[in-house]
Each structure stands twice: as structure tokens, then as C-alpha cells.
Write an enzyme that holds these catalytic residues in place. Structure first.
Site, PDB file in Angstrom:
ATOM      1  CG  LEU A  13      -1.893  -1.206   1.282  1.00 54.03           C
ATOM      2  CD1 LEU A  13      -2.934  -1.002   2.369  1.00 54.03           C
ATOM      3  CD2 LEU A  13      -2.568  -1.475  -0.057  1.00 54.03           C
ATOM      4  CG  LEU A  50       7.813   1.704  12.465  1.00 50.77           C
ATOM      5  CD1 LEU A  50       6.657   0.857  11.960  1.00 50.77           C
ATOM      6  CD2 LEU A  50       7.387   3.168  12.636  1.00 50.77           C
ATOM      7  CB  SER A  73       0.911  -6.506   6.773  1.00 57.17           C
ATOM      8  OG  SER A  73       1.690  -7.292   5.897  1.00 57.17           O
ATOM      9  CB  SER A 109      -6.231  -5.255  10.125  1.00 52.51           C
ATOM     10  OG  SER A 109      -6.624  -6.441   9.472  1.00 52.51           O
ATOM     11  CG  HIS A 111      -7.337 -10.005   9.971  1.00 50.37           C
ATOM     12  ND1 HIS A 111      -8.090 -11.128   9.674  1.00 50.37           N
ATOM     13  CD2 HIS A 111      -6.861  -9.525   8.798  1.00 50.37           C
ATOM     14  CE1 HIS A 111      -8.043 -11.324   8.362  1.00 50.37           C
ATOM     15  NE2 HIS A 111      -7.307 -10.365   7.805  1.00 50.37           N
ATOM     16  CE1 TYR A 134      -1.496  -7.074  10.839  1.00 47.38           C
ATOM     17  CE2 TYR A 134      -3.392  -8.372  10.150  1.00 47.38           C
ATOM     18  CZ  TYR A 134      -2.609  -7.251  10.020  1.00 47.38           C
ATOM     19  OH  TYR A 134      -2.925  -6.299   9.086  1.00 47.38           O
ATOM     20  CB  SER A 163      -9.148  -7.676   1.042  1.00 46.66           C
ATOM     21  OG  SER A 163      -9.653  -8.522   2.053  1.00 46.66           O
ATOM     22  NE  ARG A 172     -11.830 -12.595   4.804  1.00 47.01           N
ATOM     23  CZ  ARG A 172     -10.770 -11.814   4.667  1.00 47.01           C
ATOM     24  NH1 ARG A 172      -9.963 -11.932   3.627  1.00 47.01           N
ATOM     25  NH2 ARG A 172     -10.492 -10.896   5.580  1.00 47.01           N
TER      26      ARG A 172
HETATM   27  P1  NAI Z   1       3.149  -4.778   3.685  1.00 43.97           P
HETATM   28  O1  NAI Z   1       3.551  -5.911   4.549  1.00 43.97           O
HETATM   29  O2  NAI Z   1       3.287  -4.916   2.209  1.00 43.97           O
HETATM   30  O3  NAI Z   1       3.967  -3.471   4.134  1.00 43.97           O
HETATM   31  C1  NAI Z   1       4.322  -3.207   5.469  1.00 43.97           C
HETATM   32  C2  NAI Z   1       5.662  -2.503   5.466  1.00 43.97           C
HETATM   33  O4  NAI Z   1       6.045  -2.264   6.828  1.00 43.97           O
HETATM   34  C3  NAI Z   1       6.797  -3.354   4.820  1.00 43.97           C
HETATM   35  O5  NAI Z   1       7.404  -2.642   3.769  1.00 43.97           O
HETATM   36  C4  NAI Z   1       7.755  -3.604   5.966  1.00 43.97           C
HETATM   37  O6  NAI Z   1       9.121  -3.598   5.581  1.00 43.97           O
HETATM   38  C5  NAI Z   1       7.443  -2.450   6.915  1.00 43.97           C
HETATM   39  N1  NAI Z   1       7.827  -2.775   8.287  1.00 43.97           N
HETATM   40  C6  NAI Z   1       7.667  -3.958   8.944  1.00 43.97           C
HETATM   41  N2  NAI Z   1       8.221  -3.894  10.169  1.00 43.97           N
HETATM   42  C7  NAI Z   1       8.748  -2.639  10.287  1.00 43.97           C
HETATM   43  C8  NAI Z   1       9.466  -1.984  11.310  1.00 43.97           C
HETATM   44  N3  NAI Z   1       9.776  -2.588  12.478  1.00 43.97           N
HETATM   45  N4  NAI Z   1       9.862  -0.716  11.097  1.00 43.97           N
HETATM   46  C9  NAI Z   1       9.584  -0.095   9.921  1.00 43.97           C
HETATM   47  N5  NAI Z   1       8.909  -0.662   8.903  1.00 43.97           N
HETATM   48  C10 NAI Z   1       8.488  -1.931   9.088  1.00 43.97           C
HETATM   49  O7  NAI Z   1       1.649  -4.400   4.081  1.00 43.97           O
HETATM   50  P2  NAI Z   1       0.556  -3.618   3.215  1.00 43.97           P
HETATM   51  O8  NAI Z   1      -0.320  -4.601   2.544  1.00 43.97           O
HETATM   52  O9  NAI Z   1       1.191  -2.547   2.438  1.00 43.97           O
HETATM   53  O10 NAI Z   1      -0.318  -2.985   4.394  1.00 43.97           O
HETATM   54  C11 NAI Z   1       0.017  -1.734   4.963  1.00 43.97           C
HETATM   55  C12 NAI Z   1      -0.658  -1.620   6.316  1.00 43.97           C
HETATM   56  O11 NAI Z   1      -2.049  -1.785   6.179  1.00 43.97           O
HETATM   57  C13 NAI Z   1      -0.186  -2.671   7.324  1.00 43.97           C
HETATM   58  O12 NAI Z   1      -0.082  -2.054   8.589  1.00 43.97           O
HETATM   59  C14 NAI Z   1      -1.304  -3.695   7.328  1.00 43.97           C
HETATM   60  O13 NAI Z   1      -1.412  -4.317   8.597  1.00 43.97           O
HETATM   61  C15 NAI Z   1      -2.504  -2.822   7.028  1.00 43.97           C
HETATM   62  N6  NAI Z   1      -3.559  -3.569   6.343  1.00 43.97           N
HETATM   63  C16 NAI Z   1      -3.415  -3.924   5.024  1.00 43.97           C
HETATM   64  C17 NAI Z   1      -4.395  -4.626   4.372  1.00 43.97           C
HETATM   65  C18 NAI Z   1      -4.312  -4.964   2.917  1.00 43.97           C
HETATM   66  O14 NAI Z   1      -5.275  -5.532   2.396  1.00 43.97           O
HETATM   67  N7  NAI Z   1      -3.220  -4.648   2.221  1.00 43.97           N
HETATM   68  C19 NAI Z   1      -5.618  -5.039   5.090  1.00 43.97           C
HETATM   69  C20 NAI Z   1      -5.664  -4.625   6.470  1.00 43.97           C
HETATM   70  C21 NAI Z   1      -4.660  -3.910   7.061  1.00 43.97           C
HETATM   71  C1  15L Z   2      -4.818  -7.855   6.381  1.00 46.37           C
HETATM   72  O1  15L Z   2      -4.839  -7.327   7.499  1.00 46.37           O
HETATM   73  C2  15L Z   2      -3.548  -8.118   5.674  1.00 46.37           C
HETATM   74  O2  15L Z   2      -2.567  -7.148   5.973  1.00 46.37           O
HETATM   75  C3  15L Z   2      -3.731  -8.195   4.154  1.00 46.37           C
HETATM   76  O3  15L Z   2      -2.539  -8.739   3.580  1.00 46.37           O
HETATM   77  C4  15L Z   2      -4.940  -9.035   3.758  1.00 46.37           C
HETATM   78  O4  15L Z   2      -4.677 -10.357   3.977  1.00 46.37           O
HETATM   79  C5  15L Z   2      -6.171  -8.562   4.484  1.00 46.37           C
HETATM   80  O5  15L Z   2      -5.979  -8.358   5.880  1.00 46.37           O
HETATM   81  C6  15L Z   2      -7.394  -9.474   4.333  1.00 46.37           C
HETATM   82  O6  15L Z   2      -8.056  -9.757   5.321  1.00 46.37           O
HETATM   83  O7  15L Z   2      -7.689  -9.854   3.194  1.00 46.37           O
END
Ligand code: NAI
Ligand code: 15L
Length: 265
Positions: A13, A50, A73, A109, A111, A134, A163, A172
Site C-alpha cells: 500500500l 519503528l 501485516s 485491520s 482482523h 496480528y 482487503s 471473501r
Molecule cells: P506490507 O507488509 O506490504 O507493508 C508493510 C511494510 O512495513 C513493509 O514494507 C515492511 O518492511 C514495513 N515494516 C515492517 N516492520 C517494520 C518496522 N519494524 N519498522 C519499519 N517498517 C516496518 O503491508 P501492506 O499490505 O502494504 O499494508 C500496509 C498496512 O495496512 C499494514 O499495517 C497492514 O497491517 C494494514 N492492512 C493492510 C491490508 C491490505 O489488504 N493490504 C488489510 C488490512 C490492514
Molecule cells: C490484512 O490485514 C492483511 O494485511 C492483508 O494482507 C490481507 O490479507 C487482508 O488483511 C485481508 O483480510 O484480506
């Protein structure tokens, strides 16, 4: 020009918002523990874990708003979740407190509520029912955001993302999908809102089959435009509908409800 910090900028994202928000003419400070690439004009790159409080303090200094995407994530070892999502979030809020309370978009999330059934419709006031560690870490994040609002007036959009992918990938996601366009319009809406407060927002497109009721945040004026139903035929060609007595068809959190507690290495 307003400087917007994006944590987790190297992630799925983060990469989407990097391109789209730059096009809005915002100055972006992009941060991640992982490699992000070279900055282009209008960008600053700051590598940062972080879990490192001093580094996070420097990271937040000078920012007008924070889009907090960084962290673990998916389900993972508790020690990794603890560092990135719990300690990391505390460090971020303490840094925001020290630097004038920049508004925060917190990527929570679905979740946090994964153990509600798919035949239930939820509003944001219902008790959390996380489906793994998580999810529990995101519940912590939501509680932390609320406490910093009540105690210090720190504004946060707590966004329970469903998602968020280019297109829904399975049955889903016909309910939980958030399109990239709708994510972007939500972020800009949160950045521009005259008064935000600390709402819980369902990060979901205008899906016919959505499980989530966003009427409590009507005051923000966010109008998602996409609808996962447009992909229904494609999904039905791609995969069989899960049997009704299986976790994929019962729980809103889908496969996450079946994740084990991941052992420490
Ligand atoms: P992603 O896993 O692709 O990106 C997360 C980023 O955080 C990664 O680039 C990683 O290197 C970085 N990261 C991990 N630990 C770290 C740390 N200690 N310090 C600094 N950076 C760190 O996840 P995505 O899909 O881009 O999601 C972004 C956010 O949105 C996450 O917090 C995720 O939980 C939340 N989210 C995403 C969903 C989705 O469908 N993509 C659904 C629900 C929540
Ligand atoms: C999340 O929280 C995850 O970060 C994402 O990778 C998806 O799996 C999403 O939920 C989901 O529920 O589809």
C-alpha cells in the site's frame, strides 16, 4: 507545502500511495525498515525501524500528518509483532506528542473483528473479536489511538482496512475489498477534513456484499466508488465458492482464523 510521512512506504500500500499522493503535490517523507529506492523531486527517504524510539522521534519531526502503514501485516511470531506493531506504534504516538500532534491515518485491520460471522453486519462500536496475534496488535493500536485522543487531543483516523489489492482475489474479498482509488480518496479525505476526531472507519469499497456499516463517519463526506461485484463473474470462474461449513465461509477474518500461534524461532 505540507510534509506527509508515510511509514511502511516499501510495502504494497505504501508503493500505491507514494505514486498517487505525489501526484497531489504533497511533499512525502517515505520511511521503512526495508529498502525504498531513490527519492524523486518532492520526496525524502528515511530508513527507520519503528522499534527504535529515537529514530522514530527524528522521523516524525517536521511532519504535518502521518500515514502509518508500517509494521507486520500478517500473522507472525509474537516477538516480531511486539517490536513493529506494539512498541513501534507507541514510539510513533510519543513522537507525535513531542512534535505538535500531526494527524495520523492508522492502518488497522479487519482482523480486529475476524471472529464475527459473515452473516453479521457490523458497526464500528461493536466489541473487537480479533482472529490472531496480528489482529490483537491492531486492537492495541486502536486503543492506543483512542487514549492519545482522549488524553491529548491527538487526532487519528482508525481505518480497519478490509482487503486492499488491485482487484478482489477470492469470494471473501467480494465483501472485504477496498480498491486503490477508494483507499486514495479516503486518505485525502482524512488529510483534508476540517475536524477529524478519532473515528473508526471501515476501509471498504462500496461493495454490495460488504459486512460493515460506515454511517457513523458520514460527517467526513467520504464516498467510495468501486464495487467488488464487478469482479464476481471473474472470481466465480477462478475459484469454487467455499463450502458453507468451512472457516473461509463462516468467519469475516477468513483464513486468518485458522492461523496457528507461530512459534518463536
Ligand atoms: P506490507 O507488509 O506490504 O507493508 C508493510 C511494510 O512495513 C513493509 O514494507 C515492511 O518492511 C514495513 N515494516 C515492517 N516492520 C517494520 C518496522 N519494524 N519498522 C519499519 N517498517 C516496518 O503491508 P501492506 O499490505 O502494504 O499494508 C500496509 C498496512 O495496512 C499494514 O499495517 C497492514 O497491517 C494494514 N492492512 C493492510 C491490508 C491490505 O489488504 N493490504 C488489510 C488490512 C490492514
Ligand atoms: C490484512 O490485514 C492483511 O494485511 C492483508 O494482507 C490481507 O490479507 C487482508 O488483511 C485481508 O483480510 O484480506
Amino acid at each position: 507545502m505540507r510534509r506527509i510521512l508515510i511509514t511502511g512506504a516499501a510495502g504494497g500500500l505504501g508503493r500505491v500511495l507514494r505514486t498517487r499522493l505525489r501526484a497531489e503535490g504533497l511533499l512525502l517523507r517515505l520511511s521503512d525498515v526495508a529498502e525504498i529506492g531513490e527519492p524523486v523531486p518532492g520526496e525524502e527517504i528515511v530508513r527507520c525501524d519503528l522499534a527504535d524510539a529515537k529514530a522514530v522521534d527524528r522521523l516524525v519531526d517536521g511532519c504535518d500528518a502521518i500515514i502509518h502503514l508500517g509494521g507486520i501485516s500478517l500473522e507472525d511470531r509474537f516477538s516480531r509483532i511486539l517490536d513493529a506493531n506494539i512498541l513501534g506504534l507507541f514510539n510513533l504516538y510519543e513522537a507525535a506528542r513531542a512534535h505538535g500532534h500531526p494527524r495520523i491515518f492508522f492502518a488497522s485491520s479487519n482482523h480486529t473483528i475476524g471472529f464475527y460471522r459473515q452473516d453479521e453486519r457490523l458497526d464500528a462500536g461493536m466489541p473487537m473479536r480479533p482472529d490472531g496475534l496480528y489482529g490483537v496488535s491492531k486492537c492495541f493500536g486502536e486503543a492506543l489511538a483512542r487514549m492519545y485522543f482522549d488524553k491529548f487531543g491527538q487526532e487519528t483516523a482508525i481505518v480497519r482496512i478490509g482487503s486492499c489489492f488491485e482487484r478482489p482475489r477470492n469470494h471473501r474479498m467480494l465483501s472485504s475489498w477496498l480498491s486503490y482509488d477508494d483507499l486514495t480518496s479516503l486518505v485525502t479525505c482524512v488529510l483534508r477534513a476540517p475536524l477529524l476526531g478519532c473515528p473508526v472507519i471501515w476501509g471498504v469499497s462500496d461493495n454490495d456484499r460488504s459486512w460493515w456499516d460506515n454511517s457513523a463517519i458520514a460527517y467526513l463526506g467520504w464516498r467510495p466508488k468501486d464495487n467488488a461485484e464487478a469482479f464476481r463473474d471473474e472470481i466465480e470462474r477462478m475459484e469454487e465458492r467455499p463450502a458453507p461449513d468451512t472457516p473461509l465461509a463462516i468467519w469475516q477474518g477468513g483464513p486468518f482464523t485458522q492461523d496457528p500461534i507461530v512459534p518463536e524461532a
